[in-house]
Design a protein around this motif. Structure first.
Motif, PDB file in Angstrom:
ATOM      1  N   ASN A 129       0.872  -1.172   0.000  1.00  0.00           N
ATOM      2  CA  ASN A 129       0.000   0.000   0.000  1.00  0.00           C
ATOM      3  C   ASN A 129       0.906   1.218   0.000  1.00  0.00           C
ATOM      4  O   ASN A 129       1.592   1.488   0.987  1.00  0.00           O
ATOM      5  CB  ASN A 129      -0.893  -0.008   1.255  1.00  0.00           C
ATOM      6  CG  ASN A 129      -1.615   1.314   1.459  1.00  0.00           C
ATOM      7  OD1 ASN A 129      -2.000   1.965   0.499  1.00  0.00           O
ATOM      8  ND2 ASN A 129      -1.792   1.719   2.715  1.00  0.00           N
ATOM      9  N   VAL A 131       1.824   4.845   0.410  1.00  0.00           N
ATOM     10  CA  VAL A 131       1.299   6.083   0.992  1.00  0.00           C
ATOM     11  C   VAL A 131       2.385   7.145   1.022  1.00  0.00           C
ATOM     12  O   VAL A 131       3.576   6.835   0.915  1.00  0.00           O
ATOM     13  CB  VAL A 131       0.737   5.877   2.421  1.00  0.00           C
ATOM     14  CG1 VAL A 131      -0.380   4.857   2.436  1.00  0.00           C
ATOM     15  CG2 VAL A 131       1.835   5.485   3.403  1.00  0.00           C
ATOM     16  N   TYR A 154       2.876  13.800  -3.628  1.00  0.00           N
ATOM     17  CA  TYR A 154       2.429  12.848  -4.649  1.00  0.00           C
ATOM     18  C   TYR A 154       3.350  12.868  -5.872  1.00  0.00           C
ATOM     19  O   TYR A 154       3.521  11.842  -6.534  1.00  0.00           O
ATOM     20  CB  TYR A 154       0.976  13.131  -5.049  1.00  0.00           C
ATOM     21  CG  TYR A 154      -0.020  12.442  -4.134  1.00  0.00           C
ATOM     22  CD1 TYR A 154      -0.132  11.053  -4.125  1.00  0.00           C
ATOM     23  CD2 TYR A 154      -0.846  13.168  -3.296  1.00  0.00           C
ATOM     24  CE1 TYR A 154      -1.036  10.414  -3.296  1.00  0.00           C
ATOM     25  CE2 TYR A 154      -1.755  12.534  -2.461  1.00  0.00           C
ATOM     26  CZ  TYR A 154      -1.855  11.151  -2.469  1.00  0.00           C
ATOM     27  OH  TYR A 154      -2.750  10.514  -1.650  1.00  0.00           O
ATOM     28  N   GLY A 223      -5.134   7.160  -0.978  1.00  0.00           N
ATOM     29  CA  GLY A 223      -5.538   8.575  -1.028  1.00  0.00           C
ATOM     30  C   GLY A 223      -6.554   8.811  -2.144  1.00  0.00           C
ATOM     31  O   GLY A 223      -6.399   8.307  -3.252  1.00  0.00           O
ATOM     32  N   ASN A 224      -7.592   9.573  -1.840  1.00  0.00           N
ATOM     33  CA  ASN A 224      -8.672   9.799  -2.815  1.00  0.00           C
ATOM     34  C   ASN A 224      -8.653  11.189  -3.428  1.00  0.00           C
ATOM     35  O   ASN A 224      -9.527  11.553  -4.206  1.00  0.00           O
ATOM     36  CB  ASN A 224     -10.049   9.571  -2.170  1.00  0.00           C
ATOM     37  CG  ASN A 224     -10.372   8.091  -1.950  1.00  0.00           C
ATOM     38  OD1 ASN A 224     -11.464   7.749  -1.561  1.00  0.00           O
ATOM     39  ND2 ASN A 224      -9.413   7.204  -2.192  1.00  0.00           N
ATOM     40  N   LEU A 275     -14.714   1.458   1.381  1.00  0.00           N
ATOM     41  CA  LEU A 275     -14.607   1.260   2.830  1.00  0.00           C
ATOM     42  C   LEU A 275     -15.985   1.301   3.450  1.00  0.00           C
ATOM     43  O   LEU A 275     -16.768   2.229   3.197  1.00  0.00           O
ATOM     44  CB  LEU A 275     -13.781   2.395   3.429  1.00  0.00           C
ATOM     45  CG  LEU A 275     -12.285   2.171   3.554  1.00  0.00           C
ATOM     46  CD1 LEU A 275     -11.601   3.490   3.838  1.00  0.00           C
ATOM     47  CD2 LEU A 275     -11.964   1.177   4.648  1.00  0.00           C
ATOM     48  N   GLY A 337      -2.772  16.997   5.312  1.00  0.00           N
ATOM     49  CA  GLY A 337      -2.589  15.559   5.504  1.00  0.00           C
ATOM     50  C   GLY A 337      -3.482  14.749   4.595  1.00  0.00           C
ATOM     51  O   GLY A 337      -3.280  14.718   3.383  1.00  0.00           O
ATOM     52  N   SER A 340      -8.724  13.978   1.516  1.00  0.00           N
ATOM     53  CA  SER A 340     -10.025  13.365   1.211  1.00  0.00           C
ATOM     54  C   SER A 340     -10.733  12.933   2.496  1.00  0.00           C
ATOM     55  O   SER A 340     -11.958  12.958   2.568  1.00  0.00           O
ATOM     56  CB  SER A 340      -9.872  12.210   0.228  1.00  0.00           C
ATOM     57  OG  SER A 340      -8.758  11.423   0.528  1.00  0.00           O
ATOM     58  N   GLN A 363     -16.481   9.268   8.944  1.00  0.00           N
ATOM     59  CA  GLN A 363     -15.554   9.248   7.807  1.00  0.00           C
ATOM     60  C   GLN A 363     -15.869   8.028   6.946  1.00  0.00           C
ATOM     61  O   GLN A 363     -15.886   8.082   5.737  1.00  0.00           O
ATOM     62  CB  GLN A 363     -14.117   9.178   8.319  1.00  0.00           C
ATOM     63  CG  GLN A 363     -13.087   9.179   7.216  1.00  0.00           C
ATOM     64  CD  GLN A 363     -11.708   8.784   7.719  1.00  0.00           C
ATOM     65  OE1 GLN A 363     -11.478   8.660   8.908  1.00  0.00           O
ATOM     66  NE2 GLN A 363     -10.795   8.563   6.808  1.00  0.00           N
TER      67      GLN A 363
HETATM   68  C1  LIG Z   1      -8.490   4.548   4.492  1.00  0.00           C
HETATM   69  C2  LIG Z   1      -7.147   5.190   4.454  1.00  0.00           C
HETATM   70  C3  LIG Z   1      -6.031   4.463   4.868  1.00  0.00           C
HETATM   71  C4  LIG Z   1      -4.783   5.033   4.867  1.00  0.00           C
HETATM   72  N1  LIG Z   1      -3.716   4.329   5.356  1.00  0.00           N
HETATM   73  C5  LIG Z   1      -2.546   4.975   5.531  1.00  0.00           C
HETATM   74  C6  LIG Z   1      -1.475   4.352   6.185  1.00  0.00           C
HETATM   75  O1  LIG Z   1      -1.546   3.186   6.563  1.00  0.00           O
HETATM   76  N2  LIG Z   1      -0.336   5.055   6.389  1.00  0.00           N
HETATM   77  C7  LIG Z   1      -0.177   6.339   5.951  1.00  0.00           C
HETATM   78  O2  LIG Z   1       0.874   6.919   6.147  1.00  0.00           O
HETATM   79  N3  LIG Z   1      -1.179   6.939   5.277  1.00  0.00           N
HETATM   80  C8  LIG Z   1      -2.345   6.300   5.094  1.00  0.00           C
HETATM   81  N4  LIG Z   1      -3.363   6.923   4.457  1.00  0.00           N
HETATM   82  C9  LIG Z   1      -3.078   8.209   3.840  1.00  0.00           C
HETATM   83  C10 LIG Z   1      -3.160   8.145   2.325  1.00  0.00           C
HETATM   84  O3  LIG Z   1      -2.503   7.087   1.768  1.00  0.00           O
HETATM   85  C11 LIG Z   1      -2.711   9.442   1.691  1.00  0.00           C
HETATM   86  O4  LIG Z   1      -1.318   9.563   1.732  1.00  0.00           O
HETATM   87  C12 LIG Z   1      -3.375  10.574   2.402  1.00  0.00           C
HETATM   88  O5  LIG Z   1      -4.722  10.243   2.587  1.00  0.00           O
HETATM   89  C13 LIG Z   1      -3.300  11.845   1.639  1.00  0.00           C
HETATM   90  O6  LIG Z   1      -3.936  11.674   0.444  1.00  0.00           O
HETATM   91  P1  LIG Z   1      -5.307  12.256   0.018  1.00  0.00           P
HETATM   92  O7  LIG Z   1      -5.240  13.697   0.320  1.00  0.00           O
HETATM   93  O8  LIG Z   1      -5.240  11.850  -1.408  1.00  0.00           O
HETATM   94  O9  LIG Z   1      -6.397  11.562   0.768  1.00  0.00           O
HETATM   95  C14 LIG Z   1      -4.632   6.354   4.416  1.00  0.00           C
HETATM   96  C15 LIG Z   1      -5.738   7.069   3.960  1.00  0.00           C
HETATM   97  C16 LIG Z   1      -6.985   6.504   3.976  1.00  0.00           C
HETATM   98  C17 LIG Z   1      -8.156   7.310   3.504  1.00  0.00           C
END
Ligand SMILES: Cc1cc2nc3c(=O)[nH]c(=O)nc-3n(C[C@H](O)[C@H](O)[C@H](O)COP(=O)(O)O)c2cc1C
Length: 438
Positions: A129, A131, A154, A223-224, A275, A337, A340, A363
């Motif tokens: 995964n 991140v 990103y 990330g969404n 989810l 952070g 989404s 959420q």
């Molecule tokens: C359901 C979910 C699980 C995630 N799991 C992790 C994780 O295990 N470790 C981490 O550092 N970030 C985790 N993230 C963060 C995302 O991978 C991403 O880096 C973060 O949400 C920022 O992206 P976004 O703005 O596109 O949502 C998670 C996010 C979501 C929504």
């Protein structure tokens, strides 16, 4: 048919639970047995994979200190999930195991090599995964003064994935000849340097180990946001998605499919997993009672603090939610952070008070999946018919214990199977082939 996955949202840490049947997670969270049993239980229930969260820091945004975090064991302590992967695989036969890796924690070469090693150790059931890490606190443990701005992270992750992928591909098919008489263990003409020199990374290659059973381990993405979707559209085999209605889920899936096509991939190359936290009961009435208890518990001061703590974390450590008046308007902040995730709380709730949001907004939705296993199975089928696929990522944020897992694997899964909605066993093939089988 659709797919099921399980989100282990607290990673290899203290699993949440303060209830009657939650065992003694605070004491034995680091013992492998419960994770090995978890994998076997989920496999019995036809889950394609378990998805293990990870974060490397002790959170201290809420209240400006780590006191709340450490008092409640929330997100810390946490062990590294990678060594758990082969143990979970050894106690199961088919389920895929996706561990989280952050692009700021691992050099791409280390990540590619570790994931290939895990693919060998699990006989083709490893997944990553990818991140970007959510907070400054993680970045500060890995040589940064502060984390990069959201979109730049990103950009870095895209280059990281490019390097990792090229390392996985640095041994051509047929490179391993395995003839020690000639001798030709491997054919040097089929093992290539990658000579990558980009904005963030400089990597020569090739990888110093042979491709695992899957070649490239399964890639997941969570990330969404728009850059998150782009990363997933380029590389991911599966993606976590958040949706609160069939329309939102459908729109998300269509958006991802357009992006996949723009990146020269087929929409069927990705499994989008929504989810969800269903609430099960012996009967519909029992489930509704449990749901009413859950809703009542959101007014509990501990729950309120827990959500304020979580908001402080997902803001990327930029907003301390302990400083706001609970009865004033919901602050309009997206932070740096999980954007989404923040949107789930902020967008559309501008007229609510912070108290109303923390006690009323989720959420991760139950999508109306409240009822007996039969009722919930039927609703899951209807939702997937409307959305078009690909499956659900089940998550139990409050009470993760053997009893709850069994409700899903031994109660819900048989009800889904009776309707022909989920797999009734696995083919003896690597993780990706099971994931993309339908
Ligand atoms: C359901 C979910 C699980 C995630 N799991 C992790 C994780 O295990 N470790 C981490 O550092 N970030 C985790 N993230 C963060 C995302 O991978 C991403 O880096 C973060 O949400 C920022 O992206 P976004 O703005 O596109 O949502 C998670 C996010 C979501 C929504």
């Amino acid at each position: 048919m659709f797919h099921l996955g399980w989100f282990l949202g607290s990673g290899f840490g203290i699993q949440p639970g303060r209830g009657t049947f939650d065992g003694q997670a605070w004491r034995d969270w680091m013992k492998p047995r419960r994770y090995v049993e978890m994998a076997a239980t989920l496999e019995r229930g036809g889950y394609d994979f378990v998805f293990i969260e990870d974060t490397a820091m002790i959170e201290d945004t809420y209240g400006g200190s780590a006191a709340w975090t450490l008092a409640h064991g929330e997100m810390a302590p946490k062990n590294d999930p990678l060594p758990l992967v082969p143990l979970m695989a050894a106690g199961s036969k088919h389920i895929g195991i996706i561990n989280t890796m952050s692009t700021i924690q691992y050099a791409p070469y280390t990540a590619a090599r570790l994931m290939t090693t895990l693919d060998h150790l699990t006989d083709g059931r490893a997944g990553i995964n990818v991140v970007t890490s959510v907070t400054h606190r993680v970045a500060q443990n890995f040589g940064y003064d502060a984390h990069l701005p959201h979109d730049e992270r990103y950009g870095m992750a895209a280059e990281w994935m490019e390097v990792v992928t090229r390392l996985w591909d640095s041994w051509e098919p047929g490179a391993v000849v395995g003839d020690l008489d000639t001798p030709m263990y491997a054919d040097a003409s089929k093992v290539h340097t990658i000579d990558h020199a980009g904005k963030y990374y400089k990597v020569r290659g090739p990888l110093n180990t042979i491709p695992g059973p899957q070649g490239r381990p399964v890639v997941g993405q969570a990330g969404n946001s728009v850059p998150g979707r782009e990363l997933a559209a380029t590389y991911a085999d599966t993606m976590l998605a958040m949706g609160h209605s069939a329309e939102q889920m459908k729109a998300f899936r269509e958006d991802m499919h357009e992006r996949m096509i723009a990146h020269g991939r087929k929409p069927s190359d990705i499994k989008i997993m929504f989810l969800v936290t269903p609430m099960l009961g012996e009967s519909d009435e029992h489930a509704r009672d449990r749901e009413a208890q859950r809703v009542a518990a959101t007014r509990d001061p501990h729950h309120i603090e827990q959500i304020l703590w979580q908001l402080s974390y997902i803001s990327g450590g930029t907003v301390d939610f302990s400083t706001f008046d609970l009865d004033a308007r919901m602050p309009d902040v997206l932070g740096n952070g999980e954007q989404s995730s923040m949107r789930q709380y902020v967008v559309g709730n501008e007229d609510k008070t912070l108290r109303e949001v923390v006690t009323g907004v989720r959420q991760i939705s139950d999508l109306g999946l409240v009822g007996s296993p039969d009722t919930v199975a039927a609703k899951m089928g209807e939702l997937m018919d409307e959305v078009g696929g690909d499956g659900f990522l089940l998550y139990q944020p409050r009470a993760l214990n053997a009893r709850t897992l069994s409700e899903y694997a031994d109660g819900l899964s048989p009800a889904l199977r009776r309707r022909g909605l989920i797999r009734d066993g696995f083919d003896d093939v690597p993780f990706r082939d099971n994931l993309l089988a339908f």
